[in-house]
Design a protein around this motif. Sequence first.
Motif, PDB file in Angstrom:
ATOM      1  N   MET A 188       7.232   8.033 -11.377  1.00  0.00           N
ATOM      2  CA  MET A 188       7.835   7.558 -10.133  1.00  0.00           C
ATOM      3  C   MET A 188       8.580   6.236 -10.310  1.00  0.00           C
ATOM      4  O   MET A 188       9.222   5.769  -9.365  1.00  0.00           O
ATOM      5  N   ASP A 189       8.510   5.655 -11.489  1.00  0.00           N
ATOM      6  CA  ASP A 189       9.218   4.402 -11.744  1.00  0.00           C
ATOM      7  C   ASP A 189      10.725   4.624 -11.564  1.00  0.00           C
ATOM      8  O   ASP A 189      11.338   5.421 -12.260  1.00  0.00           O
ATOM      9  N   GLY A 190      11.295   3.936 -10.595  1.00  0.00           N
ATOM     10  CA  GLY A 190      12.716   4.072 -10.316  1.00  0.00           C
ATOM     11  C   GLY A 190      13.061   5.181  -9.337  1.00  0.00           C
ATOM     12  O   GLY A 190      14.225   5.377  -9.004  1.00  0.00           O
ATOM     13  N   HIS A 191      12.055   5.929  -8.868  1.00  0.00           N
ATOM     14  CA  HIS A 191      12.303   7.041  -7.955  1.00  0.00           C
ATOM     15  C   HIS A 191      11.535   6.905  -6.638  1.00  0.00           C
ATOM     16  O   HIS A 191      11.501   7.853  -5.850  1.00  0.00           O
ATOM     17  N   LYS A 192      10.922   5.757  -6.411  1.00  0.00           N
ATOM     18  CA  LYS A 192      10.121   5.570  -5.202  1.00  0.00           C
ATOM     19  C   LYS A 192      10.963   5.665  -3.936  1.00  0.00           C
ATOM     20  O   LYS A 192      10.554   6.276  -2.951  1.00  0.00           O
ATOM     21  N   MET A 193      12.148   5.084  -3.951  1.00  0.00           N
ATOM     22  CA  MET A 193      13.001   5.121  -2.769  1.00  0.00           C
ATOM     23  C   MET A 193      13.488   6.540  -2.499  1.00  0.00           C
ATOM     24  O   MET A 193      13.557   6.960  -1.338  1.00  0.00           O
ATOM     25  N   ASP A 194      13.798   7.289  -3.550  1.00  0.00           N
ATOM     26  CA  ASP A 194      14.206   8.683  -3.377  1.00  0.00           C
ATOM     27  C   ASP A 194      13.090   9.487  -2.708  1.00  0.00           C
ATOM     28  O   ASP A 194      13.336  10.279  -1.797  1.00  0.00           O
ATOM     29  N   TYR A 195      11.865   9.284  -3.164  1.00  0.00           N
ATOM     30  CA  TYR A 195      10.709   9.986  -2.585  1.00  0.00           C
ATOM     31  C   TYR A 195      10.497   9.572  -1.133  1.00  0.00           C
ATOM     32  O   TYR A 195      10.236  10.416  -0.274  1.00  0.00           O
ATOM     33  N   PHE A 196      10.630   8.282  -0.849  1.00  0.00           N
ATOM     34  CA  PHE A 196      10.455   7.775   0.512  1.00  0.00           C
ATOM     35  C   PHE A 196      11.492   8.373   1.458  1.00  0.00           C
ATOM     36  O   PHE A 196      11.160   8.820   2.562  1.00  0.00           O
ATOM     37  N   VAL A 197      12.742   8.437   1.024  1.00  0.00           N
ATOM     38  CA  VAL A 197      13.807   9.011   1.859  1.00  0.00           C
ATOM     39  C   VAL A 197      13.564  10.509   2.067  1.00  0.00           C
ATOM     40  O   VAL A 197      13.771  11.028   3.164  1.00  0.00           O
ATOM     41  N   MET A 198      13.098  11.193   1.038  1.00  0.00           N
ATOM     42  CA  MET A 198      12.794  12.607   1.183  1.00  0.00           C
ATOM     43  C   MET A 198      11.686  12.821   2.207  1.00  0.00           C
ATOM     44  O   MET A 198      11.763  13.711   3.048  1.00  0.00           O
ATOM     45  N   GLU A 199      10.641  11.993   2.144  1.00  0.00           N
ATOM     46  CA  GLU A 199       9.552  12.095   3.110  1.00  0.00           C
ATOM     47  C   GLU A 199      10.036  11.791   4.523  1.00  0.00           C
ATOM     48  O   GLU A 199       9.579  12.418   5.480  1.00  0.00           O
ATOM     49  N   LEU A 200      10.951  10.858   4.671  1.00  0.00           N
ATOM     50  CA  LEU A 200      11.502  10.546   5.995  1.00  0.00           C
ATOM     51  C   LEU A 200      12.301  11.706   6.564  1.00  0.00           C
ATOM     52  O   LEU A 200      12.414  11.842   7.785  1.00  0.00           O
ATOM     53  N   SER A 201      12.860  12.538   5.707  1.00  0.00           N
ATOM     54  CA  SER A 201      13.648  13.669   6.193  1.00  0.00           C
ATOM     55  C   SER A 201      12.786  14.685   6.940  1.00  0.00           C
ATOM     56  O   SER A 201      13.314  15.504   7.681  1.00  0.00           O
ATOM     57  N   PHE A 202      11.473  14.635   6.781  1.00  0.00           N
ATOM     58  CA  PHE A 202      10.562  15.550   7.455  1.00  0.00           C
ATOM     59  C   PHE A 202       9.998  14.984   8.757  1.00  0.00           C
ATOM     60  O   PHE A 202       9.172  15.626   9.393  1.00  0.00           O
ATOM     61  N   ILE A 203      10.427  13.794   9.159  1.00  0.00           N
ATOM     62  CA  ILE A 203       9.849  13.156  10.337  1.00  0.00           C
ATOM     63  C   ILE A 203      10.099  13.961  11.610  1.00  0.00           C
ATOM     64  O   ILE A 203       9.264  13.983  12.512  1.00  0.00           O
ATOM     65  N   GLY A 261       0.819  -1.212   0.000  1.00  0.00           N
ATOM     66  CA  GLY A 261       0.000   0.000   0.000  1.00  0.00           C
ATOM     67  C   GLY A 261       0.850   1.257   0.000  1.00  0.00           C
ATOM     68  O   GLY A 261       0.526   2.243  -0.673  1.00  0.00           O
ATOM     69  N   ILE A 262       1.937   1.237   0.751  1.00  0.00           N
ATOM     70  CA  ILE A 262       2.850   2.380   0.780  1.00  0.00           C
ATOM     71  C   ILE A 262       3.505   2.568  -0.582  1.00  0.00           C
ATOM     72  O   ILE A 262       3.606   3.695  -1.084  1.00  0.00           O
ATOM     73  N   ILE A 263       3.902   1.471  -1.195  1.00  0.00           N
ATOM     74  CA  ILE A 263       4.541   1.543  -2.515  1.00  0.00           C
ATOM     75  C   ILE A 263       3.572   2.115  -3.551  1.00  0.00           C
ATOM     76  O   ILE A 263       3.938   2.981  -4.352  1.00  0.00           O
ATOM     77  N   LYS A 264       2.325   1.664  -3.524  1.00  0.00           N
ATOM     78  CA  LYS A 264       1.334   2.176  -4.480  1.00  0.00           C
ATOM     79  C   LYS A 264       1.008   3.637  -4.220  1.00  0.00           C
ATOM     80  O   LYS A 264       0.835   4.421  -5.146  1.00  0.00           O
ATOM     81  N   SER A 265       0.920   4.011  -2.947  1.00  0.00           N
ATOM     82  CA  SER A 265       0.621   5.417  -2.654  1.00  0.00           C
ATOM     83  C   SER A 265       1.748   6.326  -3.123  1.00  0.00           C
ATOM     84  O   SER A 265       1.505   7.450  -3.567  1.00  0.00           O
ATOM     85  N   ILE A 266       2.980   5.854  -3.030  1.00  0.00           N
ATOM     86  CA  ILE A 266       4.104   6.636  -3.553  1.00  0.00           C
ATOM     87  C   ILE A 266       4.019   6.708  -5.077  1.00  0.00           C
ATOM     88  O   ILE A 266       4.289   7.756  -5.666  1.00  0.00           O
ATOM     89  N   SER A 267       3.624   5.612  -5.714  1.00  0.00           N
ATOM     90  CA  SER A 267       3.487   5.615  -7.177  1.00  0.00           C
ATOM     91  C   SER A 267       2.459   6.630  -7.641  1.00  0.00           C
ATOM     92  O   SER A 267       2.627   7.278  -8.671  1.00  0.00           O
ATOM     93  N   TYR A 268       1.376   6.780  -6.878  1.00  0.00           N
ATOM     94  CA  TYR A 268       0.285   7.678  -7.254  1.00  0.00           C
ATOM     95  C   TYR A 268       0.443   9.078  -6.672  1.00  0.00           C
ATOM     96  O   TYR A 268      -0.405   9.940  -6.893  1.00  0.00           O
ATOM     97  N   SER A 269       1.511   9.341  -5.946  1.00  0.00           N
ATOM     98  CA  SER A 269       1.645  10.593  -5.197  1.00  0.00           C
ATOM     99  C   SER A 269       1.686  11.839  -6.075  1.00  0.00           C
ATOM    100  O   SER A 269       1.324  12.920  -5.622  1.00  0.00           O
TER     101      SER A 269
END
Length: 74
Positions: free
Chosen positions: A42-57, A5-13
């Motif tokens: 987002m193909d190939g950039h999901k991890m980059d987006y996830f790490v960016m979102e984690l930087s705001f935690i 679900g997290i992976i799909k939500s990042i794909s559709y973000s």
Amino acid sequence: MVVPGIIKSISYSQAFYIYRDHIDNGNPITYLQAITKSRKLMDGHKMDYFVMELSFIGWLILVPITGGIAAIWV
């Protein structure tokens, strides 16, 4: 079940931003086209987006501690 679900939500973000960009430029597209473009973007950039979102935690933790005052600065 949470991880897919997290992976799909990042794909559709980016679908909203793609849709809005096309509308603003006078080239309307359908919602499904925006979702498809978001998945391709987002193909190939999901991890980059996830790490960016984690930087705001830190900010997300700070906002409730300060009673929402930190949200003014974010």
